[in-house]
Scaffold this motif. Structure first.
Motif, PDB file in Angstrom:
ATOM      1  N   ILE A   1       0.743  -1.131   0.053  1.00 52.34           N
ATOM      2  CA  ILE A   1      -0.066  -0.138   0.026  1.00 52.34           C
ATOM      3  C   ILE A   1       0.739   1.426  -0.071  1.00 52.34           C
ATOM      4  O   ILE A   1       0.626   2.338  -0.584  1.00 52.34           O
ATOM      5  CB  ILE A   1      -0.977   0.049   1.304  1.00 52.34           C
ATOM      6  N   ASN A   2       2.025   1.191   0.728  1.00 52.23           N
ATOM      7  CA  ASN A   2       2.693   2.339   0.631  1.00 52.23           C
ATOM      8  C   ASN A   2       3.920   2.362  -0.254  1.00 52.23           C
ATOM      9  O   ASN A   2       4.382   3.500  -0.379  1.00 52.23           O
ATOM     10  CB  ASN A   2       3.443   2.232   2.299  1.00 52.23           C
ATOM     11  N   GLY A   3       3.791   1.466  -1.339  1.00 51.65           N
ATOM     12  CA  GLY A   3       4.550   1.614  -2.394  1.00 51.65           C
ATOM     13  C   GLY A   3       6.074   1.045  -2.234  1.00 51.65           C
ATOM     14  O   GLY A   3       6.998   1.239  -3.083  1.00 51.65           O
ATOM     15  N   SER A   4       6.188   0.432  -0.935  1.00 54.93           N
ATOM     16  CA  SER A   4       7.861  -0.033  -0.718  1.00 54.93           C
ATOM     17  C   SER A   4       7.869  -1.368  -1.335  1.00 54.93           C
ATOM     18  O   SER A   4       9.197  -1.684  -1.492  1.00 54.93           O
ATOM     19  CB  SER A   4       7.842  -0.106   0.914  1.00 54.93           C
ATOM     20  N   LEU A   5       6.803  -2.066  -1.783  1.00 50.01           N
ATOM     21  CA  LEU A   5       6.809  -3.235  -2.178  1.00 50.01           C
ATOM     22  C   LEU A   5       5.868  -3.453  -3.483  1.00 50.01           C
ATOM     23  O   LEU A   5       4.828  -2.845  -3.219  1.00 50.01           O
ATOM     24  CB  LEU A   5       6.426  -4.349  -1.236  1.00 50.01           C
ATOM     25  N   SER A   6       6.236  -3.683  -4.499  1.00 47.14           N
ATOM     26  CA  SER A   6       5.438  -3.916  -5.893  1.00 47.14           C
ATOM     27  C   SER A   6       4.148  -4.534  -5.815  1.00 47.14           C
ATOM     28  O   SER A   6       4.337  -5.674  -4.791  1.00 47.14           O
ATOM     29  CB  SER A   6       6.215  -4.099  -7.128  1.00 47.14           C
ATOM     30  N   THR A   7       3.317  -4.417  -6.422  1.00 49.90           N
ATOM     31  CA  THR A   7       1.990  -5.158  -6.310  1.00 49.90           C
ATOM     32  C   THR A   7       1.989  -5.717  -7.698  1.00 49.90           C
ATOM     33  O   THR A   7       1.739  -5.310  -8.651  1.00 49.90           O
ATOM     34  CB  THR A   7       0.702  -4.370  -6.193  1.00 49.90           C
ATOM     35  N   THR A   8       1.617  -7.010  -7.753  1.00 41.26           N
ATOM     36  CA  THR A   8       1.510  -7.891  -9.360  1.00 41.26           C
ATOM     37  C   THR A   8       0.081  -7.551  -9.692  1.00 41.26           C
ATOM     38  O   THR A   8      -1.011  -7.011  -8.848  1.00 41.26           O
ATOM     39  CB  THR A   8       1.614  -9.395  -8.902  1.00 41.26           C
ATOM     40  N   THR A   9      -0.166  -7.551 -10.920  1.00 39.49           N
ATOM     41  CA  THR A   9      -1.338  -7.279 -11.449  1.00 39.49           C
ATOM     42  C   THR A   9      -2.500  -8.501 -10.893  1.00 39.49           C
ATOM     43  O   THR A   9      -3.690  -8.076 -10.563  1.00 39.49           O
ATOM     44  CB  THR A   9      -1.222  -7.837 -12.807  1.00 39.49           C
TER      45      THR A   9
END
Length: 72
Positions: free
Chosen positions: A35-43
């Protein structure tokens, strides 16, 4: 992900971040990092989040995952 929008949808669904993390099969800490953008989120994860939070509008999905401002 756009933090304020995720919080909006969590509130709208009366769900905590911990509950969403459990439904995704990840830890609350991992979800927080996404959520904070520190870890990418897959599609795949992004679509699953939208499904869980009942985010059906393509416009709303784009706003969340393209970090656009929510104006509803």
């Amino acid at each position: 992900m756009e933090k304020s929008l995720i919080k909006y949808w969590l509130s709208k669904n009366n769900m905590s971040q911990k509950e969403l993390a459990n439904k995704l099969g990840i830890t609350e800490n991992t979800l927080s990092l996404k959520i904070n953008g520190s870890l990418s989120t897959t599609t795949k994860d992004a679509l699953k989040i939208c499904e869980i939070l009942h985010i059906n509008s393509l416009e709303d999905r784009a706003k969340i995952f393209l970090n656009q401002t929510y104006q509803k």
